[in-house]
Design an enzyme around this catalytic site. Structure first.
Site, PDB file in Angstrom:
ATOM      1  N   HIS A  67       0.750  -1.303  -0.063  1.00  0.00           N
ATOM      2  CA  HIS A  67       0.107  -0.119  -0.033  1.00  0.00           C
ATOM      3  C   HIS A  67       0.782   1.260  -0.116  1.00  0.00           C
ATOM      4  O   HIS A  67       1.893   1.463   1.004  1.00  0.00           O
ATOM      5  CB  HIS A  67      -0.822   0.104   1.435  1.00  0.00           C
ATOM      6  CG  HIS A  67      -1.870  -0.802   1.289  1.00  0.00           C
ATOM      7  ND1 HIS A  67      -3.183  -0.378   0.887  1.00  0.00           N
ATOM      8  CD2 HIS A  67      -2.114  -1.925   1.958  1.00  0.00           C
ATOM      9  CE1 HIS A  67      -3.977  -1.374   1.122  1.00  0.00           C
ATOM     10  NE2 HIS A  67      -3.620  -2.268   1.779  1.00  0.00           N
ATOM     11  N   TYR A 130     -11.679  28.964  -1.925  1.00  0.00           N
ATOM     12  CA  TYR A 130     -10.710  28.998  -2.929  1.00  0.00           C
ATOM     13  C   TYR A 130     -10.804  30.042  -3.952  1.00  0.00           C
ATOM     14  O   TYR A 130     -10.312  31.187  -4.165  1.00  0.00           O
ATOM     15  CB  TYR A 130     -10.189  27.746  -3.479  1.00  0.00           C
ATOM     16  CG  TYR A 130      -9.157  27.784  -4.569  1.00  0.00           C
ATOM     17  CD1 TYR A 130      -7.773  28.174  -4.286  1.00  0.00           C
ATOM     18  CD2 TYR A 130      -9.624  27.864  -5.855  1.00  0.00           C
ATOM     19  CE1 TYR A 130      -6.736  28.297  -5.125  1.00  0.00           C
ATOM     20  CE2 TYR A 130      -8.449  27.996  -7.023  1.00  0.00           C
ATOM     21  CZ  TYR A 130      -7.175  28.389  -6.526  1.00  0.00           C
ATOM     22  OH  TYR A 130      -6.251  28.656  -7.478  1.00  0.00           O
ATOM     23  N   GLN A 134      -9.119  33.605  -4.402  1.00  0.00           N
ATOM     24  CA  GLN A 134      -8.388  33.949  -5.497  1.00  0.00           C
ATOM     25  C   GLN A 134      -8.775  35.333  -6.085  1.00  0.00           C
ATOM     26  O   GLN A 134      -7.816  36.158  -6.654  1.00  0.00           O
ATOM     27  CB  GLN A 134      -8.864  32.747  -6.570  1.00  0.00           C
ATOM     28  CG  GLN A 134      -7.805  31.597  -6.416  1.00  0.00           C
ATOM     29  CD  GLN A 134      -6.358  31.930  -6.318  1.00  0.00           C
ATOM     30  OE1 GLN A 134      -5.837  31.737  -5.437  1.00  0.00           O
ATOM     31  NE2 GLN A 134      -6.000  32.169  -7.611  1.00  0.00           N
TER      32      GLN A 134
END
Length: 144
Positions: A67, A130, A134
């Site tokens: 893994h 976000y 921005q």
């Protein structure tokens, strides 16, 4: 409830947070990843992951499967990452542990198949945050 914003990575033109969970097995799922082989494989996976600019988050080597949970760059596909890791580790392990050749078929350590899943930490709240920040950053950049 407080939402924790993950630390994004940046390139020149992009912000990103890309994580993948990979699982693969030795050929015929033989229990050969034990002892010194397992320890060396862990070292190699960390080294080869860094070599291509990825970061291991979690890693587990079991006798019959591997893994790897990692953080990737946006220019790398999952296929490129797993092929790099499987190819380099197979070659090196077979060189360092010649006894593995007797337990493999025609010198092939890994099965051709693998599992990959993208692992998301992004919620609609984070995307909204976000997008909103921005625009604020762009206005600051332009001096407005």
């Amino acid at each position: 409830m407080e939402t924790r914003i993950p630390a994004f990575s940046s390139t020149r033109h992009a912000k990103h947070f890309i994580t993948y969970h990979f699982v693969w097995i030795p050929k015929y799922r033989r229990d050969i990843l034990v002892g010194k082989v397992a320890e060396r494989l862990k070292q190699m996976l960390k080294e080869y992951t860094e070599e291509i600019g990825c970061e291991v988050i979690s890693l587990e080597v079991n006798p019959d499967y591997v893994h790897v949970f990692l953080r990737a760059k946006p220019n790398l596909s999952p296929a490129q990452i797993v092929n790099h890791l499987k190819g380099k580790t197979a070659r090196k392990l077979l060189q360092e542990f010649p006894e593995l050749r007797a337990k493999t078929t025609r010198g092939r350590l890994w099965s051709r198949s693998y599992f990959v899943a993208s692992v998301g930490h992004i919620t609609d709240e984070l995307i909204k945050h976000y997008v909103e920040t921005q625009w604020e950053r762009e206005l600051k950049r332009r001096g407005r």
